[in-house]
Structures are given as structure tokens and as C-alpha cells.
Design a protein around this motif. Structure first.
Motif, PDB file in Angstrom:
ATOM      1  N   ALA A 280       8.286   5.541 -14.507  1.00 31.52           N
ATOM      2  CA  ALA A 280       7.805   4.190 -14.824  1.00 31.52           C
ATOM      3  C   ALA A 280       7.086   3.615 -13.611  1.00 31.52           C
ATOM      4  N   PHE A 281       5.961   2.945 -13.888  1.00 32.21           N
ATOM      5  CA  PHE A 281       5.107   2.446 -12.800  1.00 32.21           C
ATOM      6  C   PHE A 281       4.436   1.144 -13.224  1.00 32.21           C
ATOM      7  N   ARG A 282       3.925   0.407 -12.240  1.00 27.40           N
ATOM      8  CA  ARG A 282       3.250  -0.860 -12.532  1.00 27.40           C
ATOM      9  C   ARG A 282       1.879  -0.609 -13.157  1.00 27.40           C
ATOM     10  N   ASP A 283       1.583  -1.364 -14.234  1.00 24.51           N
ATOM     11  CA  ASP A 283       0.268  -1.249 -14.869  1.00 24.51           C
ATOM     12  C   ASP A 283      -0.808  -1.753 -13.893  1.00 24.51           C
ATOM     13  N   ILE A 284      -1.927  -1.041 -13.861  1.00 18.43           N
ATOM     14  CA  ILE A 284      -2.999  -1.368 -12.916  1.00 18.43           C
ATOM     15  C   ILE A 284      -3.736  -2.652 -13.322  1.00 18.43           C
ATOM     16  N   GLU A 285      -3.612  -3.034 -14.599  1.00 23.71           N
ATOM     17  CA  GLU A 285      -4.248  -4.257 -15.110  1.00 23.71           C
ATOM     18  C   GLU A 285      -3.197  -5.095 -15.824  1.00 23.71           C
ATOM     19  N   PRO A 286      -2.295  -5.706 -15.059  1.00 20.38           N
ATOM     20  CA  PRO A 286      -1.134  -6.356 -15.678  1.00 20.38           C
ATOM     21  C   PRO A 286      -1.511  -7.490 -16.633  1.00 20.38           C
ATOM     22  N   GLN A 287      -0.836  -7.506 -17.775  1.00 18.09           N
ATOM     23  CA  GLN A 287      -1.064  -8.540 -18.789  1.00 18.09           C
ATOM     24  C   GLN A 287       0.068  -9.563 -18.805  1.00 18.09           C
ATOM     25  N   ALA A 288       0.944  -9.474 -17.820  1.00 17.57           N
ATOM     26  CA  ALA A 288       2.076 -10.389 -17.694  1.00 17.57           C
ATOM     27  C   ALA A 288       2.541 -10.300 -16.237  1.00 17.57           C
ATOM     28  N   PRO A 289       3.311 -11.288 -15.759  1.00 13.70           N
ATOM     29  CA  PRO A 289       3.783 -11.225 -14.361  1.00 13.70           C
ATOM     30  C   PRO A 289       4.496  -9.914 -14.041  1.00 13.70           C
ATOM     31  N   GLU A 290       5.250  -9.402 -14.991  1.00  7.74           N
ATOM     32  CA  GLU A 290       5.837  -8.062 -14.837  1.00  7.74           C
ATOM     33  C   GLU A 290       5.267  -7.207 -15.955  1.00  7.74           C
ATOM     34  N   HIS A 291       4.599  -6.095 -15.615  1.00  6.79           N
ATOM     35  CA  HIS A 291       4.011  -5.207 -16.632  1.00  6.79           C
ATOM     36  C   HIS A 291       4.188  -3.767 -16.148  1.00  6.79           C
ATOM     37  N   ILE A 292       5.119  -3.087 -16.795  1.00 10.33           N
ATOM     38  CA  ILE A 292       5.501  -1.743 -16.387  1.00 10.33           C
ATOM     39  C   ILE A 292       5.132  -0.772 -17.512  1.00 10.33           C
ATOM     40  N   VAL A 293       4.609   0.391 -17.143  1.00  8.86           N
ATOM     41  CA  VAL A 293       4.313   1.456 -18.105  1.00  8.86           C
ATOM     42  C   VAL A 293       5.420   2.513 -17.955  1.00  8.86           C
ATOM     43  N   ILE A 294       6.058   2.856 -19.073  1.00  6.99           N
ATOM     44  CA  ILE A 294       7.163   3.829 -19.037  1.00  6.99           C
ATOM     45  C   ILE A 294       6.729   5.053 -19.839  1.00  6.99           C
ATOM     46  N   VAL A 295       6.802   6.232 -19.219  1.00  6.34           N
ATOM     47  CA  VAL A 295       6.291   7.455 -19.859  1.00  6.34           C
ATOM     48  C   VAL A 295       7.330   8.579 -19.797  1.00  6.34           C
ATOM     49  N   PRO A 296       7.291   9.464 -20.800  1.00 11.59           N
ATOM     50  CA  PRO A 296       8.104  10.679 -20.709  1.00 11.59           C
ATOM     51  C   PRO A 296       7.474  11.645 -19.714  1.00 11.59           C
ATOM     52  N   LYS A 297       8.302  12.411 -18.980  1.00  7.14           N
ATOM     53  CA  LYS A 297       7.748  13.374 -18.027  1.00  7.14           C
ATOM     54  C   LYS A 297       7.145  14.582 -18.725  1.00  7.14           C
ATOM     55  N   LYS A 298       7.384  14.709 -20.015  1.00 12.05           N
ATOM     56  CA  LYS A 298       6.744  15.774 -20.803  1.00 12.05           C
ATOM     57  C   LYS A 298       5.518  15.171 -21.494  1.00 12.05           C
ATOM     58  N   HIS A 299       4.430  15.932 -21.583  1.00 10.38           N
ATOM     59  CA  HIS A 299       3.241  15.419 -22.261  1.00 10.38           C
ATOM     60  C   HIS A 299       3.466  15.383 -23.773  1.00 10.38           C
ATOM     61  N   ILE A 300       3.566  14.173 -24.295  1.00  3.93           N
ATOM     62  CA  ILE A 300       3.624  13.928 -25.744  1.00  3.93           C
ATOM     63  C   ILE A 300       2.449  12.991 -25.990  1.00  3.93           C
ATOM     64  N   ALA A 301       1.549  13.335 -26.915  1.00  4.82           N
ATOM     65  CA  ALA A 301       0.283  12.605 -26.993  1.00  4.82           C
ATOM     66  C   ALA A 301       0.457  11.171 -27.496  1.00  4.82           C
ATOM     67  N   SER A 302       1.260  10.973 -28.515  1.00  2.00           N
ATOM     68  CA  SER A 302       1.418   9.621 -29.071  1.00  2.00           C
ATOM     69  C   SER A 302       2.668   9.569 -29.917  1.00  2.00           C
TER      70      SER A 302
END
Ligand code: AMP
Ligand code: ZN
Length: 114
Positions: free
Chosen positions: A27-49
Motif C-alpha cells: 500500500a502506498f500514497r496516491d500520486i494525485e490524492p483526491q482526499a487528505p488521506e488517499h492510499i492505493v492498496i494492491v495485491p503483490k500478485k498481478h491480478i488485472a481487475s
């Protein structure tokens, strides 16, 4: 996946501001935050959608939501509340083809979502 931005973030090829990591989740901070706190959370395995979630890989999704609860506490937004968003496909507004959930907090959110 060689050409995937979020796979590159997970393996450190592209820099990010990490807020959480375990065996299954990054999980990391979004580069273009849309809120005071905006975190992107991803699986470490590539799952497309979301279309590609199966019985075999859905453990990653559970791990993402466990991480979200932990990150919300870490950021101090658990008490006031927050929003978790998944955009899927073209009409859903997905721009990066690696499953991810937006955790946003620090302001109020309207409903229905735009
Ligand atoms: P989505 O539109 O749901 O596919 O979300 C993709 C998100 O990734 C957007 O909110 C972008 O701002 C964010 N994003 C794109 N590139 C980066 C990056 N290098 N580091 C952090 N966030 C990024
Ligand atoms: Zn990927």
C-alpha cells in the motif's frame, strides 16, 4: 507483469511512498490524492481487475481489506470513517490494469459516487 506500473511499484522499480506492506499486500500514497488521506492498496500478485478475482486468488482481497482496517487505524481515520473504492474497466474509471482499492479519508464523501 513486466509492463505493469503497480508491479513495478511493488518491486521497487518505480518509487512510491509506502504506508503498509506484508506478504500479500503493498500500500502506498496516491500520486494525485483526491482526499487528505488517499492510499492505493494492491495485491503483490498481478491480478488485472475485479473481473479476474477467483476462488483461487480471493485471499488477496481478504488480505487487502485486513490491511485497509489496519492502515485506517495507522492514519487515525478509523473513528471518523473513510471510503474504499475499486474502479473496474473503462466505464468504472480504471486507469491502471492491476487490481487496486483506493482508501480515502480526511473529508466527507458524497453519495451516489460520481
Ligand atoms: P484507477 O483510476 O482506479 O485505475 O486508479 C489509479 C490510481 O493510481 C490513480 O488514482 C493515480 O493517481 C494513481 N497513480 C498512478 N501512478 C501512480 C504512481 N506512480 N504512484 C502513485 N499513484 C499513482
Ligand atoms: Zn501488475
Amino acid at each position: 507483469m513486466a509492463d505493469c506500473l503497480f508491479c513495478k511499484i511493488i518491486n521497487g522499480e518505480v518509487p512510491s511512498t509506502k504506508v503498509f506492506e506484508n506478504e500479500l499486500v503493498y500500500a502506498f500514497r496516491d500520486i494525485e490524492p483526491q482526499a487528505p488521506e488517499h492510499i492505493v492498496i494492491v495485491p503483490k500478485k498481478h491480478i488485472a481487475s475485479t473481473n479476474d478475482i477467483t476462488a483461487e486468488n480471493s485471499g488477496y482481497v481478504a488480505a487487502i481489506f485486513e490491511a485497509a482496517a489496519q492502515i485506517a487505524k495507522q492514519l487515525g481515520i478509523d473513528g471518523d470513517g473513510y471510503r474504499i473504492v475499486n474502479n473496474c474497466g473503462k466505464l468504472g474509471g480504471q486507469t491502471v490494469g492491476h487490481l487496486h482499492f483506493h482508501l480515502m479519508g480526511g473529508r466527507s464523501f458524497g453519495w451516489p459516487a460520481g
